[in-house]
Design an enzyme around this catalytic site. Sequence first.
Site, PDB file in Angstrom:
ATOM      1  N   LYS A   1      -8.724   7.469 -18.822  1.00 14.95           N
ATOM      2  CA  LYS A   1      -9.049   8.064 -20.107  1.00 14.95           C
ATOM      3  C   LYS A   1      -7.844   8.025 -21.056  1.00 14.95           C
ATOM      4  O   LYS A   1      -7.362   6.956 -21.390  1.00 14.95           O
ATOM      5  CB  LYS A   1      -9.576   9.477 -19.888  1.00 14.95           C
ATOM      6  CG  LYS A   1     -10.653   9.598 -18.784  1.00 14.95           C
ATOM      7  CD  LYS A   1     -11.842   8.680 -18.972  1.00 14.95           C
ATOM      8  CE  LYS A   1     -13.026   9.013 -18.076  1.00 14.95           C
ATOM      9  NZ  LYS A   1     -12.806   8.871 -16.641  1.00 14.95           N
TER      10      LYS A   1
ATOM     11  N   TYR B   1     -16.817  17.858 -14.053  1.00 15.09           N
ATOM     12  CA  TYR B   1     -17.331  16.494 -14.196  1.00 15.09           C
ATOM     13  C   TYR B   1     -18.358  16.194 -13.098  1.00 15.09           C
ATOM     14  O   TYR B   1     -18.199  16.603 -11.942  1.00 15.09           O
ATOM     15  CB  TYR B   1     -16.151  15.520 -14.127  1.00 15.09           C
ATOM     16  CG  TYR B   1     -16.526  14.078 -13.940  1.00 15.09           C
ATOM     17  CD1 TYR B   1     -17.404  13.438 -14.807  1.00 15.09           C
ATOM     18  CD2 TYR B   1     -15.999  13.337 -12.882  1.00 15.09           C
ATOM     19  CE1 TYR B   1     -17.751  12.116 -14.630  1.00 15.09           C
ATOM     20  CE2 TYR B   1     -16.332  12.008 -12.700  1.00 15.09           C
ATOM     21  CZ  TYR B   1     -17.211  11.395 -13.575  1.00 15.09           C
ATOM     22  OH  TYR B   1     -17.556  10.090 -13.388  1.00 15.09           O
TER      23      TYR B   1
ATOM     24  N   ARG C   1       0.843  -1.202   0.000  1.00 15.69           N
ATOM     25  CA  ARG C   1       0.000   0.000   0.000  1.00 15.69           C
ATOM     26  C   ARG C   1       0.875   1.246   0.000  1.00 15.69           C
ATOM     27  O   ARG C   1       0.565   2.247  -0.648  1.00 15.69           O
ATOM     28  CB  ARG C   1      -0.944   0.014   1.212  1.00 15.69           C
ATOM     29  CG  ARG C   1      -1.661   1.354   1.375  1.00 15.69           C
ATOM     30  CD  ARG C   1      -2.799   1.312   2.386  1.00 15.69           C
ATOM     31  NE  ARG C   1      -2.513   0.560   3.571  1.00 15.69           N
ATOM     32  CZ  ARG C   1      -1.821   0.996   4.631  1.00 15.69           C
ATOM     33  NH1 ARG C   1      -1.288   2.221   4.614  1.00 15.69           N
ATOM     34  NH2 ARG C   1      -1.643   0.229   5.681  1.00 15.69           N
TER      35      ARG C   1
ATOM     36  N   ASP D   1      -7.708  19.875 -13.506  1.00 18.45           N
ATOM     37  CA  ASP D   1      -8.010  18.565 -14.078  1.00 18.45           C
ATOM     38  C   ASP D   1      -7.588  18.604 -15.542  1.00 18.45           C
ATOM     39  O   ASP D   1      -8.202  19.285 -16.365  1.00 18.45           O
ATOM     40  CB  ASP D   1      -9.505  18.258 -13.947  1.00 18.45           C
ATOM     41  CG  ASP D   1      -9.846  16.844 -14.402  1.00 18.45           C
ATOM     42  OD1 ASP D   1      -9.120  16.289 -15.255  1.00 18.45           O
ATOM     43  OD2 ASP D   1     -10.848  16.287 -13.916  1.00 18.45           O
TER      44      ASP D   1
END
Length: 392
Positions: A208, A105, A52, A183
Site C-alpha cells: 500500500k 481487514y 531465504r 496494523d
Amino acid sequence: MNEKKTGFDTLCIHAGQEPEPVTGAVAVPIFQTSTYVQESFGKPRSGYEYARTKNPTRLALEQLLAALEGGAAGHAFASGMAAITTMMLALVKGGDHVVVSRDTYGGTYRLFSKVLAPFGVLFDYVDTSDLSAVKAVIRPATRMIYAETPTNPTMEIADLAAIAAIAREVSARGGAKVRLAVDNTFATPFFQKPLALGADVVVHSTTKYLNGHSDSVGGAVVCADAEDGAKIGFAQNAAGGILSPFDSFLVTRGIKTLPVRMRAHDANGRAVAIFLSSHPKVRRVLYPGLPSHPGHALAARQMSGFGGMISFDLGSEEAARRMLDRVRLCALGESLGGVESLISHPATMTHASVEPAERERRGITPGLVRISVGIEDAADILTDLGAALSAV
C-alpha cells in the site's frame, strides 16, 4: 546516522541505504541471487549463507522499516498476510486468546477465523475504539491485542496509548506478557507511530502506501523489543515467506518519496471528504479528518495527519454499483495507497470473505464505498466523483 535525532524525511532517504561498498552505488543494488560463495570451510561472508535467511537488498529495507517505526528490528515478507501469519506463528500458540478490532481487514479475519482458530487460537472481535469493550473480553489466556487504526473500511480510531496501558496492566497482573500489535498500513509511520505510543509490534502491507506505486506486493513486521524481533526473524526463516530482492528494491525506492506522497494524499483526502459530506447522494462519510467523525479528536492527537482513505455510504448496493460503473479517473479495483485514486466496494471485494451477518455487525453495509484518494489534481478527482454520483 543518529536515527533518534534525524528527521523523518531524511530517514526515508538514508536509513539502511549505505553506498554499496564495491562500486559506491547510491541506490542499494538488487542482489538477485539464491546463495553465496563462502570464504572458506565454515566461514560465510558477513553471515550470508542462503537468500531465504538473508539478502542484502531485503536487509537494507528491513533496517529502513525499523528506523521509520522506531523499532529494534524489522522484517520484510512476501505479502501483508505473510507478515501477519509469521507474527502470529512467532508470538501466539494454541490456547492463547487474542482481542481483535472488529472492523479488521477481511484477509486478516479470514486468517484468524478460518486458519488459526482451528489450531486452537481463540479470538474475540470488539470495537477497539471502546476501551470498556476491550477490557470486557480480556481473560487469563489473553496474550495479544491486535488493533487496526484507522480500521478498514469503517475508519474507527483506537486509542493506542490507552490500549497499551491495558496490555501492560494485564501483563503485570497475570504474569504472562500481553502484546499490543498494530496494523499501521492506513496511517504509515509518517502520520502515526504505534511503538512510540506503547505498542509492541507493528505490521504493514507494504503493498500500500509504503511502496505507493501499485507495482509490488509485500508486508512487514517491526518489533519494539529485540527479543521479539529475533522470534520474528526465526519464524521468517523457518516459514520462508520472504520478500524478494526486486520487491525489496521497489519498496525501498517507494519509501524515499513517502513524505511527499503522504502530504499530497492527506490534502486531497480532506478535499474529497468535504465534497462528499455535502453531496446530497451521500448518506454518510467516514473520515477521521472530519469534525463529525466520532474519533476525530483522538485522531488529531494521535496522528499528525488524516491521510487519503475515505469510506462513504450511498444507501444500497445498487446505488454503489451505478456510481462505481461511472468512475473514469478513479480506478475500480482492490488495494489502496497508490499514487492513483483507487475505489472499491468492500462488501463484494476486500471484505467478501467476511460472513454477511458479521459485515452488518461491523457496519460494512451494501452501499458502502471505499476510496483511496490518490495524488492527482484534486479538481480532477472531484470532477470524476461528481460525474459518477450523478448516476445514483
